[in-house]
Each structure stands twice: as C-alpha cells, then as structure tokens.
Enzyme design. Structure first.
Site, PDB file in Angstrom:
ATOM      1  CG  MET A  38      -7.430   2.054   5.754  1.00 15.20           C
ATOM      2  SD  MET A  38      -6.419   2.417   4.340  1.00 15.20           S
ATOM      3  CE  MET A  38      -7.567   1.998   3.003  1.00 15.20           C
ATOM      4  N   GLY A  39      -5.808   0.049   8.880  1.00 20.41           N
ATOM      5  CA  GLY A  39      -4.819  -0.428   9.618  1.00 20.41           C
ATOM      6  C   GLY A  39      -4.660  -1.955   9.542  1.00 20.41           C
ATOM      7  NE  ARG A  40      -2.315  -5.124   5.665  1.00 23.58           N
ATOM      8  CZ  ARG A  40      -2.642  -5.433   4.363  1.00 23.58           C
ATOM      9  NH1 ARG A  40      -3.319  -6.406   4.020  1.00 23.58           N
ATOM     10  NH2 ARG A  40      -2.143  -4.644   3.371  1.00 23.58           N
ATOM     11  NE  ARG A  79     -27.948   8.974   9.518  1.00 24.84           N
ATOM     12  CZ  ARG A  79     -28.919   8.563  10.096  1.00 24.84           C
ATOM     13  NH1 ARG A  79     -28.886   7.800  10.975  1.00 24.84           N
ATOM     14  NH2 ARG A  79     -30.034   9.436   9.876  1.00 24.84           N
ATOM     15  CB  THR A  97       2.682   0.810   6.062  1.00 20.23           C
ATOM     16  OG1 THR A  97       1.690   0.499   6.402  1.00 20.23           O
ATOM     17  CG2 THR A  97       3.584   0.453   7.344  1.00 20.23           C
ATOM     18  N   GLY A 117       0.728  -1.296  -0.089  1.00 19.44           N
ATOM     19  CA  GLY A 117       0.073   0.097   0.175  1.00 19.44           C
ATOM     20  C   GLY A 117       0.965   1.229  -0.001  1.00 19.44           C
ATOM     21  N   GLY A 152     -10.669  12.919  20.415  1.00 20.01           N
ATOM     22  CA  GLY A 152     -11.572  12.782  21.584  1.00 20.01           C
ATOM     23  C   GLY A 152     -12.687  12.088  21.326  1.00 20.01           C
ATOM     24  NE  ARG A 182      14.106  16.116  -2.548  1.00 22.10           N
ATOM     25  CZ  ARG A 182      14.728  16.881  -1.454  1.00 22.10           C
ATOM     26  NH1 ARG A 182      14.524  16.208  -0.225  1.00 22.10           N
ATOM     27  NH2 ARG A 182      14.923  18.012  -1.313  1.00 22.10           N
ATOM     28  CG  ASP A 206      -1.581  -0.316   8.031  1.00 21.94           C
ATOM     29  OD1 ASP A 206      -2.535   0.484   7.720  1.00 21.94           O
ATOM     30  OD2 ASP A 206      -1.570  -1.335   7.333  1.00 21.94           O
TER      31      ASP A 206
HETATM   32  O1  F6P Z   1      -1.386  -1.508   4.757  1.00 21.67           O
HETATM   33  C1  F6P Z   1      -1.987  -0.230   4.397  1.00 21.67           C
HETATM   34  C2  F6P Z   1      -3.506  -0.219   4.024  1.00 21.67           C
HETATM   35  O2  F6P Z   1      -3.944   0.796   3.673  1.00 21.67           O
HETATM   36  C3  F6P Z   1      -4.228  -1.097   5.100  1.00 21.67           C
HETATM   37  O3  F6P Z   1      -4.389  -0.250   6.335  1.00 21.67           O
HETATM   38  C4  F6P Z   1      -5.460  -1.645   4.550  1.00 21.67           C
HETATM   39  O4  F6P Z   1      -5.914  -2.638   5.162  1.00 21.67           O
HETATM   40  C5  F6P Z   1      -4.781  -2.115   3.086  1.00 21.67           C
HETATM   41  O5  F6P Z   1      -3.536  -1.503   2.936  1.00 21.67           O
HETATM   42  C6  F6P Z   1      -5.479  -1.969   1.966  1.00 21.67           C
HETATM   43  O6  F6P Z   1      -4.989  -2.406   0.841  1.00 21.67           O
HETATM   44  P1  F6P Z   1      -5.194  -2.678  -0.729  1.00 21.67           P
HETATM   45  O7  F6P Z   1      -4.649  -1.008  -1.266  1.00 21.67           O
HETATM   46  O8  F6P Z   1      -4.754  -3.716  -1.255  1.00 21.67           O
HETATM   47  O9  F6P Z   1      -6.746  -2.370  -0.659  1.00 21.67           O
END
Ligand code: F6P
Length: 353
Positions: free
Chosen positions: A202-204, A277, A158, A44, A218, A54, A160
């Site tokens: 995100m964060g896998r 929501r 990353t 990612g 907060g 760079r 994450d």
């Molecule tokens: O590892 C970075 C990340 O954005 C994760 O947070 C997310 O789960 C994953 O990549 C998404 O991956 P892809 O780009 O393959 O959908």
C-alpha cells in the site's frame, strides 16, 4: 491497631498524590480556558490509532478536562455520533489495532451544508477543541474546521507515512513489519521454485512503505512513484543482470501507485522467461496489534497534544522531527511535502547487487 496504621498510610499517600495532581493542574489554569475536547479518527485506519486516543484522553482527564469520543470521523461529527469518555473507557485499547472510535471517509462534511451541520453540533456539545487523528485528508478536514473558527489539534496516523511535516506517522512501523514478514514467507517459496515474486504494498501515491519493505526485505528492485523506473532498463535489465551475477530468485517490491503486481509479474515472465508471480498484500497491512514503536510514539504524541492545548497553542500539528515530538502551526504543516531522496533509491540498488 494494624488496620489504623494502614488506613493512616493510605490517607497520607492519597493526599500526597492529590496535592501533586492539583499543583500540576494549577500550572495550566492561567494559560487555557478549554474544558471540553472531542477526539476523532478519520480516513484509513492505522495500528496505533487507539494508542493515540488513549494518550489524548488520559492526559486530558489527568488535567481535569472532559473528553468526548466522536465516532466515524468527520461523518460522525456532523451527525452527532458523540459519547463522553472516562479514563477506564480507554483501558485495554493500547495493544489493539484499528480504531475503537471507528473511521470513515466523509465527502458530505466538506459541503457547505455538511460544514454548517458540523458547526452546530460542535456548538451543541460545547467542544472547545477537536483532536483529529489521521493522514493528509484528515489534516485537510481539520484545517477546514480551523478556518471556520473551530480550534483543532492534528496528529499523524497513516500507514503510508506520507505526511510531509512529520518524519513519522503512527501505524507505519507496524504495517512495514507486517509486510516484511510476508516478504520473508514469499522468499521461501520463491527461492524453492527459482521464481520472481512481485509484491504490491500500500501507500496510495507514495512509496515510503515500499522503500522500507524493500530495504528490510532485501528486494532486488523497489518501485516507488517518486522515482519512476524504466521497465526495460531498470526492471527487466536488472533482473537479467542479477541472474548473470548468480541470483536464482528475485523479489520486486511494487508501491500501489506504480501498478498492479499480477500485471507486472506477467510482463517480467514474458521478457525474461523467469516464472513470476504477483501478490497484493492489501488490507492485512492496515491491521494487527501496533508495534512497541507505534504504541510509544502515539502515547507521547497524545500527551504532547493536550499540553499544547493547555499551554494555549491552538490549530497545531503534532509531529516527530529528528526524534523529538513537537508542534507546529497546522497552516504551515499542511503545505510541507514528503520526498524520498535519490540516494535512498540508489542505496536500495547497491544493497541488491
Ligand atoms: O491511506 C492508507 C491506505 O491504506 C492507502 O495505503 C490505500 O491506498 C488506501 O488507504 C485505501 O483506502 P480505502 O480504505 O478507502 O480502500
């Protein structure tokens, strides 16, 4: 006459600069025989990857190495998508998000056939070391190359921030700031309607983004995979208790590894009667111009990585530890796991009281 003096001064200045440069280059001559390096970004993308490219490229060129940009990560490496980079090729990239070398997730690279093709390409281009920029998957890919005898250098990038060996991964700060500014906006509407907002980040499988966004935004509740919460006690019970303490709107930050925002919002509404929501922030978290922190650290890691190579240390992971950029053996680095301490989760709870 005036022109002659200016020319003379210019000549002296250039000679002074060249002398210093050649002394600097000379310092490393005895330690390393490397002269051609490749750089790739994989997995990612993350804001600050360009700053890393760079940083590596400029430092390598400063020390008189030749630099080759490998496009599309390990996939591009195994297909020969490689072009030489000069100092001006990385101009105007520091402030740009994404990666101008492009990225890919390659499965074929890990097969025997893919690896053999990759080794042949590395030999054909005569690359002495491959600089691999990315997250966990990229580090593992680099380790497979190292096991085949290809010298590598890995750099953490990353959003994450889940690389155990390094306190920090490039891209995290920018992604967290993007998410926090979205949470601030959501708070405006959620407070106007006295609702509950579930924000998925995100964060896998990790909760570092969620925890940072929860603390900076907060949030009433932060849900991370490292510390699973009980739906009834810790989520529903917490929201009801917050209402009893006078709160009129609620933000729940949900790490993607803990579930889906829309579904959780529905459940919260069913059990509490509070209109809820769900919002999934998605890929916007991966884009945008890198923050000053990401640009600075990426640049310093780039310099450090090339100096590490020139000092004769190969197969190293470039990391940030206690505020200092360092390098450790890759073999050791890939086995280190990252945790979120119990106390950090506790502190997020305390702050939401
Ligand atoms: O590892 C970075 C990340 O954005 C994760 O947070 C997310 O789960 C994953 O990549 C998404 O991956 P892809 O780009 O393959 O959908």
């Amino acid at each position: 006459m005036k022109n002659n003096i200016l020319e003379q001064l210019e000549k002296q200045a250039l000679e002074g600069f060249d002398k210093e440069l050649s002394q600097e280059r000379h310092k490393y001559e005895a330690l390393s025989t490397c002269s051609r390096i490749g750089i790739l970004t994989s997995g990612g993308d993350a804001p600050g990857m360009n700053a890393l490219i760079r940083g590596i490229a400029r430092t390598a060129l400063y020390y008189d190495l030749r630099v080759f940009g490998i496009q599309r990560g390990f996939h591009g490496l195994s297909h020969g998508h490689i072009e030489e980079l000069k100092a001006r090729d990385v101009s105007d990239t520091l402030q740009r998000g994404g990666t101008f070398l492009m990225s890919a997730r390659s499965e074929s690279f890990m097969t025997e056939k893919g690896m053999n093709k990759t080794l042949a390409i590395i030999e054909a281009f005569n690359l002495d070391c491959i600089f691999c920029i990315g997250g966990e998957g990229t580090w593992k890919g680099a380790y497979s190359l190292a096991k085949q005898g290809v010298p590598v250098m890995v750099l953490p990038a990353t959003i994450d921030n889940d690389i155990g060996a390094s306190d920090y991964s490039i891209g995290f700060d920018t992604a967290v700031n993007t998410a926090v500014s979205a949470v601030d906006k959501l708070r405006d509407t959620v407070s106007s309607h006295e609702r509950c907002s579930v924000v998925e980040v995100m964060g896998r499988n990790s909760g570092h983004i969620a925890m940072a966004v929860g603390l900076a935004g907060g949030a009433e509740i932060v849900m991370v995979p490292e510390h699973p919460l009980d739906l009834m006690n810790d989520v529903i019970g917490n929201i009801l208790s917050s209402r009893n303490r006078g709160k009129r709107h609620y933000i729940v930050v949900l790490a993607e590894g803990c579930g889906k925002a829309q579904e959780l919002a529905k459940t919260i509404e069913e059990y509490t009667g509070i209109e809820s929501r769900g919002t999934n922030l998605g890929y916007v978290q991966r884009g945008g111009s890198p923050s000053a922190r990401d640009r600075t650290l990426a640049s310093l890691m780039g310099v450090h990585s090339v100096r590490t190579l020139l000092e004769g240390r190969l197969n190293r992971a470039i990391i940030l530890k206690e505020g200092v950029v360092k390098d450790i053996p890759l073999e050791e680095a890939i086995h280190i796991e990252k945790v979120i301490s119990d106390d950090l989760s506790k502190q997020a709870d305390i702050l939401a009281f």
